[in-house]
Design an enzyme around this catalytic site. Sequence first.
Site, PDB file in Angstrom:
ATOM      1  N   HIS A 464     118.382 103.546 135.742  1.00 13.69           N
ATOM      2  CA  HIS A 464     118.028 104.310 136.932  1.00 13.69           C
ATOM      3  C   HIS A 464     116.550 104.665 136.958  1.00 13.69           C
ATOM      4  O   HIS A 464     115.864 104.492 137.975  1.00 13.69           O
ATOM      5  CB  HIS A 464     118.877 105.594 137.006  1.00 13.69           C
ATOM      6  CG  HIS A 464     118.466 106.502 138.116  1.00 13.69           C
ATOM      7  ND1 HIS A 464     117.553 107.526 137.934  1.00 13.69           N
ATOM      8  CD2 HIS A 464     118.791 106.517 139.429  1.00 13.69           C
ATOM      9  CE1 HIS A 464     117.364 108.135 139.082  1.00 13.69           C
ATOM     10  NE2 HIS A 464     118.101 107.554 140.000  1.00 13.69           N
ATOM     11  N   GLY A 745      87.132  71.924 122.305  1.00 10.88           N
ATOM     12  CA  GLY A 745      87.102  73.270 121.744  1.00 10.88           C
ATOM     13  C   GLY A 745      85.653  73.632 121.470  1.00 10.88           C
ATOM     14  O   GLY A 745      85.106  73.270 120.428  1.00 10.88           O
ATOM     15  N   SER A 746      85.037  74.334 122.407  1.00  9.33           N
ATOM     16  CA  SER A 746      83.581  74.528 122.327  1.00  9.33           C
ATOM     17  C   SER A 746      83.171  75.408 121.150  1.00  9.33           C
ATOM     18  O   SER A 746      82.062  75.260 120.624  1.00  9.33           O
ATOM     19  CB  SER A 746      83.050  75.110 123.640  1.00  9.33           C
ATOM     20  OG  SER A 746      83.684  76.333 123.954  1.00  9.33           O
ATOM     21  N   ASN A 747      84.044  76.300 120.685  1.00  4.53           N
ATOM     22  CA  ASN A 747      83.681  77.152 119.553  1.00  4.53           C
ATOM     23  C   ASN A 747      83.484  76.319 118.290  1.00  4.53           C
ATOM     24  O   ASN A 747      82.447  76.391 117.622  1.00  4.53           O
ATOM     25  CB  ASN A 747      84.753  78.217 119.313  1.00  4.53           C
ATOM     26  CG  ASN A 747      84.738  79.291 120.383  1.00  4.53           C
ATOM     27  OD1 ASN A 747      83.757  79.444 121.105  1.00  4.53           O
ATOM     28  ND2 ASN A 747      85.823  80.038 120.493  1.00  4.53           N
ATOM     29  N   ASP A 748      84.511  75.520 117.927  1.00  4.62           N
ATOM     30  CA  ASP A 748      84.397  74.709 116.711  1.00  4.62           C
ATOM     31  C   ASP A 748      83.371  73.599 116.868  1.00  4.62           C
ATOM     32  O   ASP A 748      82.629  73.288 115.926  1.00  4.62           O
ATOM     33  CB  ASP A 748      85.763  74.121 116.333  1.00  4.62           C
ATOM     34  CG  ASP A 748      86.570  75.085 115.461  1.00  4.62           C
ATOM     35  OD1 ASP A 748      85.957  75.843 114.707  1.00  4.62           O
ATOM     36  OD2 ASP A 748      87.811  75.075 115.560  1.00  4.62           O
ATOM     37  N   CYS A 795      88.727  74.056 126.680  1.00  2.00           N
ATOM     38  CA  CYS A 795      89.517  75.284 126.574  1.00  2.00           C
ATOM     39  C   CYS A 795      88.790  76.346 125.751  1.00  2.00           C
ATOM     40  O   CYS A 795      89.402  77.292 125.289  1.00  2.00           O
ATOM     41  CB  CYS A 795      90.885  74.995 125.963  1.00  2.00           C
ATOM     42  SG  CYS A 795      90.822  74.229 124.329  1.00  2.00           S
TER      43      CYS A 795
END
Length: 840
Positions: A464, A745-748, A795
């Site tokens: 409720h 994967g632009s970071n790695d 990504c």
Amino acid sequence: MLQSTANRQNQLQISKEQAFVLWFEEVGIADIPLVGGKNASLGEMIQQLTPKGVNVPTGFATTAHAYRYFIDRAGLQAQLRSLFADLDVEDVNNLRQRGKQARALILNTPFPPELTSAIADAYLQLCQRYGDTSASLCDRLAPEYRESCQRSSGETDVAVRSSATAEDLPDASFAGQQETYLNVHGVQAVLEACHKCFASLFTDRAISYRTIKGFDHFNIALSVGVQKMVRSDLAASGVMFSIDTETGFKNAALITAAYGLGENVVQGAVNPDEYFVFKPTLQQGFRPILEKRLGSKEIKMVYDVGGSKLTKNVTVPESERVKYALTDDEVLTLARWTCIIEDHYSTVRGVYTPMDIEWAKDGITGELFIVQARPETVQSQKSANTIKSYQLVGERSNAPVIVRGRAVGEAIGTGKARVILDVHKLDTFQPGEVLVTYKTDPDWEPIMKKASAIVTNQGGRTCHAAIIAREMGIPAIVGTGNAIAQLKTGQEVTISCAEGEEGRVYEGILPYEVKEVALENLPQTRTQIMMNVGNPSEAFSLAAIPNDGVGLARLEFIIANHIKVHPLALIHFDKLQDADAKDKIALLTHLYDDKPSYFVDKLAQGIATIAAAFYPKPVVVRLSDFKSNEYANLLGGKQFEPEEENPMIGWRGASRYYDEKYREGFALECQALKRVRDEMGLTNVIPMVPFCRTPAEGRKVMAEMEKYGLKRGDNGLQVYVMCEIPNNVILAKQFSKVFDGFSIGSNDLTQLTLGLDRDSGLVAHLFDERNEGVKEMVQMAIAKAKENQRKIGICGQAPSDYPEFARFLVEQGIDSISLNPDSVLKTLLEVAAVEGVVTH
């Protein structure tokens, strides 16, 4: 001939309008003015949906004409109007006084003899219908239940429910405004229950609710439904919605279940089990149970056999609480019925109509039944043209979370807490306070509308408090278990339902912002704008943001937050050396004799929830990419993980999957993925292999996946690879022979191109995806993928952080950009500008 047929139909309608009693089989959804929303819906389902396999117990309804006949014969309307002349629903004491006098007026006025006879005759006919209850069914029961079963052969036990002519409308639920009586048997008891239902048209909560919604008290009549009881006191019951109650996501059915009669679930007296089922692939013949959440189910409502009451609450044994109240087959049956009911009402009304449905399981026969169905009244009324989002702002690390529970809605509220344990203390509540209590029922509604937020100890997302909070647009947290103990009257708190399925009560008044984004006239770009998603509990909400699918679904969040256990610790549970970890794992997996199945189930449910949210758009699921130190932090993980000097470029990603030291752990991931695609029908899932150093390594991974039925090309299976190592770029042609697509994967890729550890603060200032060398790597990767007819997206974080990097990617012809959710709309507009797309 046509004229005589029309005359007969007119005569039938006149007859129905003048009848005191109508059988459910005689009424349909067009008869709400005659028998109210609840009873009209029961008749509609019995007539139209029973042939489609939906079980609905039969019964009869007193009519609106019967109620008005009673009121007119006794001259009660003038007296009631006089009572309400100085009604003030904002004054709790005035409301109580008027409501009490109105109910007494009705209860002290006897039914006319002709109405009494009509109800009694109908009940006796119902007894005859069900009078063939076989002794063999009763003999199956324990001795304490056998007597009530045998008695029902002569005096059928029924549920007596109020059904007002203005209830169960698409924009007003009237949930629980009038009374319900369960396990009523015998002519006199049925007559008394009907009389009490008539009086309950004037409960305090009903008077208040009608006033708020603008309904005239004297234009509404009260019908009473008398329906054969389902013996769910010996089994289970609950509530289900054909829509996600919090986000409005249309493709999921939510089913709640607890032991005993359903009133406890409706009232929020128990924390029920919850199940989510994906409707589109369910209707294609698959078994897509997206999530199963075990509720505590401490009590159940049963018949008070040999006692002085109709029903009573008893404690559920611990051995039953730790089990699900429904089997998977029963969950899927109820979900199918939900689809059938929703489809039917949508067709009848000519507009999409999500439904709020009550169900019950008969403990004698084992059959499932639908006992009520009404239109859902909150999400169905919201505009689909805007997205409204709430977010806490500023630093909140110093603001402790005092209480946690199930979030209702997605809003944030602040104020001083007001702990109220007794409905008779409602007059102490002040507007703008946060209501804190065990549970609410309709008697609490006069103050609920004044609350800035609601927090309850008990209840699930269909109780409720949850229903009314949604309808009134108030944030609520239910089923906390400890709110009353932790919160004090006068304490300043912030109630946040904006952080996923877990609602949080923070100490103090925290700042927050509300954003509203119009979704009209957004451009359609050539470059696909996708989303990065990690948390399954946010997926339904995020899917409302315009997108082309999920470019990165991370398994790490599901494993770390939902599973919490190292896969090898489950496979080799008996050999675990860490006793403390073993105890914790045993507690987490108590429902599983086969421990690895826990990992497969939880991972499959997490992946499936994200895949379902964005179905049929592609959802790229990156296989696990923990580093060895991160795996070691999972329960039982230290025993199976090496200590590495630099885990960032060590034993991670693809190199683990075919290694003898881990391949059986990877097998569990494969089993989960296969279940999602083959058993749940979510073939929009595209697995992606991370940190794959060489094409040869890629082939080894594909061979491992094939062992578990994940063969590239079968059932449309595509497999992508992360493009995050310079070798992925240099040997893109060779990788294209192994995989169907790439995701940068632009970071790695940045750290390995620049030769730095992004976790090191000493060189962090050198990390920049916009570096010319990194951009040249990205440019080369896109070009080579295109040459080899392979899809390529990105990504990483860079396009979210730097609009100029997003422009660079579009200019290179990238197929898709996958972004953090909060960057999707601004990047969409940026990409449209680069592409020269005109907003319409």
